[in-house]
Design a protein around this motif. Structure first.
Motif, PDB file in Angstrom:
ATOM      1  N   PHE A   1      41.843  55.348  37.939  1.00 36.17           N
ATOM      2  CA  PHE A   1      42.412  54.584  39.057  1.00 36.17           C
ATOM      3  C   PHE A   1      41.853  53.163  39.067  1.00 36.17           C
ATOM      4  O   PHE A   1      40.733  52.930  39.507  1.00 36.17           O
ATOM      5  N   TYR A   2      42.664  52.230  38.580  1.00 34.27           N
ATOM      6  CA  TYR A   2      42.243  50.829  38.434  1.00 34.27           C
ATOM      7  C   TYR A   2      42.458  50.057  39.732  1.00 34.27           C
ATOM      8  O   TYR A   2      43.392  50.339  40.492  1.00 34.27           O
ATOM      9  N   THR A   3      41.592  49.087  39.991  1.00 33.45           N
ATOM     10  CA  THR A   3      41.758  48.180  41.132  1.00 33.45           C
ATOM     11  C   THR A   3      41.667  46.742  40.656  1.00 33.45           C
ATOM     12  O   THR A   3      40.768  46.401  39.888  1.00 33.45           O
ATOM     13  N   SER A   4      42.565  45.882  41.131  1.00 30.33           N
ATOM     14  CA  SER A   4      42.444  44.441  40.921  1.00 30.33           C
ATOM     15  C   SER A   4      41.841  43.897  42.211  1.00 30.33           C
ATOM     16  O   SER A   4      42.017  44.474  43.265  1.00 30.33           O
ATOM     17  N   GLY A   5      41.116  42.805  42.104  1.00 34.42           N
ATOM     18  CA  GLY A   5      40.252  42.389  43.209  1.00 34.42           C
ATOM     19  C   GLY A   5      40.880  41.805  44.460  1.00 34.42           C
ATOM     20  O   GLY A   5      40.245  41.035  45.168  1.00 34.42           O
TER      21      GLY A   5
ATOM     22  N   MET B   1      47.838  43.345  30.384  1.00 36.17           N
ATOM     23  CA  MET B   1      47.603  41.966  29.971  1.00 36.17           C
ATOM     24  C   MET B   1      46.178  41.511  30.231  1.00 36.17           C
ATOM     25  O   MET B   1      45.660  40.650  29.514  1.00 36.17           O
ATOM     26  N   ALA B   2      45.548  42.056  31.253  1.00 33.85           N
ATOM     27  CA  ALA B   2      44.189  41.621  31.589  1.00 33.85           C
ATOM     28  C   ALA B   2      43.163  42.232  30.650  1.00 33.85           C
ATOM     29  O   ALA B   2      42.124  41.635  30.366  1.00 33.85           O
ATOM     30  N   ALA B   3      43.444  43.427  30.170  1.00 44.00           N
ATOM     31  CA  ALA B   3      42.474  44.157  29.343  1.00 44.00           C
ATOM     32  C   ALA B   3      42.378  43.531  27.946  1.00 44.00           C
ATOM     33  O   ALA B   3      43.275  42.822  27.511  1.00 44.00           O
TER      34      ALA B   3
ATOM     35  N   SER C   1      52.526  49.249  53.196  1.00 45.31           N
ATOM     36  CA  SER C   1      51.226  48.597  53.017  1.00 45.31           C
ATOM     37  C   SER C   1      50.425  49.381  51.998  1.00 45.31           C
ATOM     38  O   SER C   1      50.709  50.555  51.723  1.00 45.31           O
ATOM     39  N   GLU C   2      49.389  48.749  51.450  1.00 42.71           N
ATOM     40  CA  GLU C   2      48.549  49.459  50.485  1.00 42.71           C
ATOM     41  C   GLU C   2      47.879  50.683  51.117  1.00 42.71           C
ATOM     42  O   GLU C   2      47.883  51.770  50.514  1.00 42.71           O
ATOM     43  N   PRO C   3      47.318  50.570  52.335  1.00 33.90           N
ATOM     44  CA  PRO C   3      46.757  51.784  52.943  1.00 33.90           C
ATOM     45  C   PRO C   3      47.792  52.908  53.060  1.00 33.90           C
ATOM     46  O   PRO C   3      47.483  54.077  52.818  1.00 33.90           O
TER      47      PRO C   3
ATOM     48  N   ASN D   1      45.037  34.174  36.358  1.00 37.95           N
ATOM     49  CA  ASN D   1      44.813  35.309  35.459  1.00 37.95           C
ATOM     50  C   ASN D   1      46.047  35.539  34.597  1.00 37.95           C
ATOM     51  O   ASN D   1      46.383  34.690  33.789  1.00 37.95           O
ATOM     52  N   THR D   2      46.756  36.659  34.799  1.00 38.90           N
ATOM     53  CA  THR D   2      47.892  36.935  33.923  1.00 38.90           C
ATOM     54  C   THR D   2      49.183  36.281  34.420  1.00 38.90           C
ATOM     55  O   THR D   2      50.224  36.392  33.780  1.00 38.90           O
ATOM     56  N   THR D   3      49.135  35.624  35.578  1.00 39.10           N
ATOM     57  CA  THR D   3      50.303  34.920  36.105  1.00 39.10           C
ATOM     58  C   THR D   3      50.253  33.472  35.632  1.00 39.10           C
ATOM     59  O   THR D   3      49.289  32.765  35.923  1.00 39.10           O
TER      60      THR D   3
ATOM     61  N   MET E   1      45.471  35.367  24.010  1.00 39.07           N
ATOM     62  CA  MET E   1      44.489  35.625  22.962  1.00 39.07           C
ATOM     63  C   MET E   1      43.803  36.985  23.087  1.00 39.07           C
ATOM     64  O   MET E   1      42.942  37.305  22.261  1.00 39.07           O
ATOM     65  N   ASN E   2      44.184  37.761  24.111  1.00 40.47           N
ATOM     66  CA  ASN E   2      43.528  39.072  24.268  1.00 40.47           C
ATOM     67  C   ASN E   2      43.767  39.992  23.084  1.00 40.47           C
ATOM     68  O   ASN E   2      42.986  40.912  22.857  1.00 40.47           O
ATOM     69  N   VAL E   3      44.829  39.745  22.322  1.00 46.75           N
ATOM     70  CA  VAL E   3      45.079  40.560  21.123  1.00 46.75           C
ATOM     71  C   VAL E   3      43.927  40.446  20.129  1.00 46.75           C
ATOM     72  O   VAL E   3      43.745  41.315  19.287  1.00 46.75           O
TER      73      VAL E   3
HETATM   74  N1  LIG Z   1      40.720  37.277  27.405  1.00 49.44           N
HETATM   75  C1  LIG Z   1      40.405  37.313  28.688  1.00 49.44           C
HETATM   76  N2  LIG Z   1      40.857  38.339  29.452  1.00 49.44           N
HETATM   77  C2  LIG Z   1      40.524  38.398  30.732  1.00 49.44           C
HETATM   78  C3  LIG Z   1      39.694  37.400  31.326  1.00 49.44           C
HETATM   79  C4  LIG Z   1      39.240  36.322  30.511  1.00 49.44           C
HETATM   80  O1  LIG Z   1      38.531  35.405  30.956  1.00 49.44           O
HETATM   81  N3  LIG Z   1      39.623  36.316  29.195  1.00 49.44           N
HETATM   82  N4  LIG Z   1      39.347  37.511  32.637  1.00 49.44           N
HETATM   83  C5  LIG Z   1      39.263  38.861  33.205  1.00 49.44           C
HETATM   84  C6  LIG Z   1      39.096  38.784  34.676  1.00 49.44           C
HETATM   85  S1  LIG Z   1      37.780  37.870  35.258  1.00 49.44           S
HETATM   86  C7  LIG Z   1      39.905  39.423  35.558  1.00 49.44           C
HETATM   87  S2  LIG Z   1      39.494  39.428  37.215  1.00 49.44           S
HETATM   88  C8  LIG Z   1      41.101  40.169  35.064  1.00 49.44           C
HETATM   89  C9  LIG Z   1      42.288  40.045  36.048  1.00 49.44           C
HETATM   90  O2  LIG Z   1      43.027  41.158  35.962  1.00 49.44           O
HETATM   91  P1  LIG Z   1      44.059  41.661  37.090  1.00 49.44           P
HETATM   92  O3  LIG Z   1      43.459  41.535  38.418  1.00 49.44           O
HETATM   93  O4  LIG Z   1      44.484  43.004  36.628  1.00 49.44           O
HETATM   94  O5  LIG Z   1      45.272  40.667  36.883  1.00 49.44           O
HETATM   95  P2  LIG Z   1      46.053  39.644  37.792  1.00 49.44           P
HETATM   96  O6  LIG Z   1      46.705  38.727  36.810  1.00 49.44           O
HETATM   97  O7  LIG Z   1      45.187  38.984  38.774  1.00 49.44           O
HETATM   98  O8  LIG Z   1      47.181  40.553  38.494  1.00 49.44           O
HETATM   99  C10 LIG Z   1      48.421  39.997  38.816  1.00 49.44           C
HETATM  100  C11 LIG Z   1      49.378  41.028  39.401  1.00 49.44           C
HETATM  101  O9  LIG Z   1      48.874  41.523  40.624  1.00 49.44           O
HETATM  102  C12 LIG Z   1      49.956  41.944  41.469  1.00 49.44           C
HETATM  103  N5  LIG Z   1      49.652  41.560  42.842  1.00 49.44           N
HETATM  104  C13 LIG Z   1      49.572  40.322  43.367  1.00 49.44           C
HETATM  105  N6  LIG Z   1      49.270  40.372  44.679  1.00 49.44           N
HETATM  106  C14 LIG Z   1      49.136  41.686  44.987  1.00 49.44           C
HETATM  107  C15 LIG Z   1      48.820  42.388  46.182  1.00 49.44           C
HETATM  108  O10 LIG Z   1      48.589  41.817  47.240  1.00 49.44           O
HETATM  109  N7  LIG Z   1      48.773  43.754  46.082  1.00 49.44           N
HETATM  110  C16 LIG Z   1      49.036  44.414  44.926  1.00 49.44           C
HETATM  111  N8  LIG Z   1      48.956  45.746  44.909  1.00 49.44           N
HETATM  112  N9  LIG Z   1      49.349  43.772  43.800  1.00 49.44           N
HETATM  113  C17 LIG Z   1      49.385  42.437  43.834  1.00 49.44           C
HETATM  114  C18 LIG Z   1      51.205  41.260  40.976  1.00 49.44           C
HETATM  115  O11 LIG Z   1      52.159  42.244  40.652  1.00 49.44           O
HETATM  116  C19 LIG Z   1      50.739  40.465  39.757  1.00 49.44           C
HETATM  117  O12 LIG Z   1      51.629  40.628  38.670  1.00 49.44           O
HETATM  118  O13 LIG Z   1      41.493  39.674  33.768  1.00 49.44           O
HETATM  119  C20 LIG Z   1      40.455  39.763  32.817  1.00 49.44           C
HETATM  120  N10 LIG Z   1      40.967  39.429  31.501  1.00 49.44           N
END
Ligand SMILES: Nc1nc2c(c(=O)[nH]1)N[C@H]1C(S)=C(S)[C@@H](COP(=O)(O)OP(=O)(O)OC[C@H]3O[C@@H](n4cnc5c(=O)[nH]c(N)nc54)[C@H](O)[C@@H]3O)O[C@H]1N2
Ligand SMILES: Nc1nc2c(c(=O)[nH]1)N[C@H]1C(S)=C(S)[C@@H](COP(=O)(O)OP(=O)(O)OC[C@H]3O[C@@H](n4cnc5c(=O)[nH]c(N)nc54)[C@H](O)[C@@H]3O)O[C@H]1N2
Ligand SMILES: [Mo]
Length: 793
Positions: free
Chosen positions: A193-197, A507-509, A589-591, A691-693, A765-767
């Protein structure tokens, strides 16, 4: 080369460049030449020029205007912006975690916060008819910009393999499907279960409660890629995983050391703090391989007089271009000079503090004195004179703050380095007093709150004891999976269900192709999101998209309009209340989504899920009994500006095994690449991305236009490889496990960075970042330390 010559050097005819490597996976952007990376495709001439303007100011205003116009949000957007970060009525900026101005006099907004908010408020919609028109395979050919640019998701959708389309599903059926798949598992540990911040504290608490009642600690989060290292370092050194300095300290420090953060783009409101510090005569030292624009001067973004008369303020007194990963050596050099000054002049060290509050000082002194200047010079990439210049600032300052972000944490020595910062601070008693302390710059707006409120794959027994006692169940004790381990688990079949609570996991991973192949092996992927992104297209055998309310929107529940709370990078917790009409009437809502999943999954849950959703005060009542510092949560969070969570280390109470601040004694790391062919590549953000946007294919402060497939290199390194400005190159990374990955046809651009280093953009470049390339100290992927070779394409 002058800027004009550089512009000329760009070939007039555009040769499209950049792909995602040879290997790929379903759902990823196909491997073919394009320009603009994962941002908007463009055929416009790319260019790179030196940037000569101050940070923020009118350039920022123009950029905001462009976004507002594009989103057709001129009026509503402007109104909403005035509500952002205002206590009582406002919502918390969904952007970065830099704290709000507590004086309440200024309009504390920034360009990127506005862009970010407007992005959520777009009038465009992705509804059922959109999904009926496009197969998932077709959507996969769109760039990530185009996906998000379709607007807000409006109703729950389920993947239909027969037609390769997402089709509408009712909320009840979606929850039932999740419950069925989760209950089918042999063990709760087969789900992650992943969480974005961005998740609010209340949603965070419910999420981890659901997951732990289910029976697992598999709670990977974006911190695993971000500030995991800082948390571990601070916990080991001072007993709590957070900084101790707050904005008032920033306003009183004599010296500010800012390491590894691109201030102007990623924490723009910090520009105000820095410019104010400069005006009152503080020393501001920026330590970064790149000379970022935020480390020069700014027009204070919300100072209307400054804006009107183009008055700039400096944001730095010294810039040092450290070698990538050389920050520990640099700070150890400062410590060495501090010991020398104590021996020569006396009165430098805070002996009383060291004697009363610290453990392991003598060994640290011996370690530092036993390290030669030659080694410190070599490992930091700076001259002894430069190192001594930084040291002299630290020695002379009565109070110092050391602040850092990803340039420090996304390295192999990501834990040892912040621990060295704390060592150095302790020498002069710069802990737990006004104007002093460690101050990590957090990323996502509530990433710190997520950790406070229980998102942790390695929870402490103390926390689990309280959680179990208050909520009436026996939480699992074994540690869970983090981000990297989750991806490994998908591949070896041990992770079968993946839930993404926000974010864009694929995309973030790191290791995009490998991660995508892992996700495709799972039985079910669930993405709770506001906008369409690639993580919806790279899916499990079954897949759900669950659209949720954004932070700017009204959250009506049975007991009325709800607010949620968030914690900023300086431990201030405050309420956030949306006021806009939800993007669609079907959004939850998320909750509510978490409660829906919990009710459909857990048999005999002791938790009152419906009551929690009806009134978020009920969630806060439970949290108040669990988290230290949250006593009377419902009352204190409603105070003006909220409340500050007690940070014991701030009061010089160190919750470490020894009860004291613990010096670390890390050996000096060797950060020099194995050979002269190898460059240390860092993957960073452009100015126009979250980030990925990706908002555009420009990077204003680095002078780049219409190009993301680039690698910034030192002029000498380019010459040694026979490269001219803008030449197409192939980049090959070599992972710790010896495997290699490629990016083809990127453009080499000359940039002022140290020899042997290079820089380019995430997430393209994450690839290149192999799954094995994570720090042994923090398990964080080495996103600022990719070993690459560059050859002419
Ligand atoms: N190569 C490389 N990779 C990295 C990094 C790097 O420096 N280099 N940085 C890393 C870091 S620091 C981080 S924090 C991660 C970021 O990783 P994530 O947090 O997973 O990615 P984000 O791009 O912030 O997520 C964007 C998505 O969040 C969703 N979203 C937006 N607002 C909300 C909301 O209010 N609620 C919900 N449920 N969803 C919402 C939208 O659908 C949007 O497409 O990436 C990491 N990846
Ligand atoms: N507008 C905007 N704001 C954001 C984000 C965003 O994407 N867009 N993301 C948010 C998130 S989740 C986070 S975590 C933060 C990220 O904020 P940053 O940490 O600023 O993120 P990056 O763009 O990865 O930039 C890393 C910086 O570290 C420097 N650096 C690289 N290697 C080293 C090194 O070895 N030593 C030192 N001293 N410096 C080094 C780079 O040159 C660069 O300036 O920003 C947050 N705020
Ligand atoms: Mo982050």
């Amino acid at each position: 080369m002058t800027s004009d010559q550089r512009e000329d050097a760009a070939p007039a005819a555009q040769v499209p460049s950049g792909n995602v490597g040879e290997d790929t996976a379903p759902g990823l952007l196909p491997v073919k030449p394009r320009q603009g990376g994962f941002g908007p495709l463009t055929t416009k001439k790319w260019s790179q020029m030196d940037y000569h303007h101050p940070a923020a100011g009118w350039g920022a205003s123009m950029s905001v205007m462009n976004v507002l116009t594009r989103e057709r949000e001129m009026i509503r957007g402007t109104r909403a912006i005035f509500r952002m970060n205002q206590e009582e009525v406002g919502y918390d900026c969904p952007g970065c975690a830099w704290p709000d101005d507590q004086h309440g006099l200024k309009l504390d907004v920034c360009e990127n916060g506005i862009k970010h908010t407007t992005w959520e408020m777009t009038p465009k919609r992705v509804d059922a008819s959109f999904f009926a028109r496009h197969t998932v395979s077709e959507l996969a050919t769109w760039t990530d910009f185009d996906l998000e640019d379709q607007g807000r998701l409006t109703e729950p959708m389920a993947y239909d393999a027969a037609t390769d389309r997402y089709v509408p599903i009712s909320w009840d059926d979606a929850f039932a499907l999740i419950g069925e798949e989760l209950r089918k598992l042999d063990s709760a540990d087969q789900a992650s279960f992943y969480t974005s911040g961005r998740l609010s504290n209340e949603a965070t608490f419910l999420y981890q409660l659901f997951v732990r009642e289910l029976g697992t600690n598999n709670l990977p989060d974006c911190s695993n890629m971000c500030h995991e290292a800082s948390g571990r370092a601070l916990t080991a050194s001072i007993g709590t995983g957070k900084g101790t300095a707050d904005l008032e300290d920033w306003e009183h420090a004599d010296a500010l050391f800012v390491l590894g953060v691109n201030v102007a783009s990623n924490a723009p409101r910090m520009l105000t703090t820095l410019s104010e510090a400069f005006r009152r005569g503080a020393q501001i030292v920026h330590i970064n391989p790149l000379h970022e624009v935020g480390a020069t001067r700014t027009i204070v973004p919300h100072d209307f007089v400054d804006m009107a008369i183009f008055r700039t303020t400096e944001t730095s007194t010294l810039n040092v271009q450290v070698r990538p990963g050389g920050d520990l050596a640099l700070m150890r050099a400062v410590a060495k000079a501090t010991f020398e000054a104590e021996a020569e002049r006396g009165g430098v060290l805070d002996h009383a503090f060291l004697a009363q509050y610290t453990e392991g000082f003598a060994e640290y002194q011996a370690l530092v004195e036993g390290t030669s200047w030659a080694d410190l010079v070599m490992q930091s990439g700076l001259t002894e004179a430069q190192l001594r210049e930084v040291a002299e600032i630290y020695i002379k300052a009565d109070s110092s703050i050391i602040s850092w972000c990803l340039g420090v944490t996304q390295h192999e020595h990501g834990v040892d380095t912040p621990r060295e910062f704390v060592n150095l601070l302790a020498l002069k008693g710069n802990l737990g007093r006004l104007g002093a302390g460690p101050s990590p710059v957090r990323g996502h707006s509530n990433v710190q709150g997520n950790r406070t409120c229980g998102i942790d794959h390695r929870p402490s027994d103390e926390f689990l004891d309280r959680l179990g006692e208050v909520c009436g169940f026996e939480p699992p004790r074994h540690h869970g999976l983090d981000t990297v381990a989750t991806i490994e688990g998908m591949h070896d079949g041990s992770v079968k269900v993946f839930v993404g609570m926000g974010g864009n996991f694929v995309m973030a991973a790191p290791d995009t192709v490998y991660t995508a192949k892992g996700l495709a092996k799972t039985d079910l992927t669930v993405q709770v999101s506001t906008k369409l992104n690639r993580s919806h297209l790279v899916h499990g055998k079954k897949a759900l998209i669950l659209p949720c309310l954004g932070r700017t929107e009204r959250d009506e529940q049975k007991a009325g309009l709800q607010s949620v709370s968030v914690e900023d990078a300086m431990s201030m917790v405050h309420l956030s209340k949306g006021s806009r009409k939800p993007a669609s009437k079907h959004l939850l809502s998320e909750p509510a989504i978490i409660a829906g999943m919990a009710k459909a999954t857990l048999v005999d849950s002791p938790s009152p899920w419906d009551e929690f959703v009806a009134d978020y005060d009920r969630i806060r009542d439970v949290m108040a009994g669990i988290f230290p510092g949250f006593e009377n949560f419902n009352q204190v969070v409603r105070q003006t500006n909220g409340f500050r969570i007690a940070q014991p280390a701030r009061e010089r109470t160190f919750l470490t095994p020894s009860g004291r601040m613990e010096f670390s004694h890390a050996p000096l790391p060797n950060v020099i690449p194995a050979d002269s062919e190898t460059l240390v590549l860092q993957t960073m953000r452009s100015h126009d991305q979250w980030n990925t946007t990706i908002y555009s294919s420009n990077d204003r402060y680095r002078g780049v236009k219409n190009l993301r497939e680039l690698i910034l290199m030192n002029a000498e390194d380019m010459k040694a490889r026979g490269l001219e400005q803008g030449d197409l190159v192939d980049i090959t990374s070599t992972s710790k496990d010896g495997s290699q990955r490629h990016l083809k046809s990127y453009r080499a651009l000359e940039y002022n960075l140290p020899r042997g280093s290079a820089a380019g953009y995430m997430p393209e470049m994450n690839v290149l970042i192999g799954i094995a390339d994570y720090s042994t100290q923090s398990d964080q992927p080495l996103m600022k330390n990719v070993q690459v070779t560059v050859t002419r394409a």
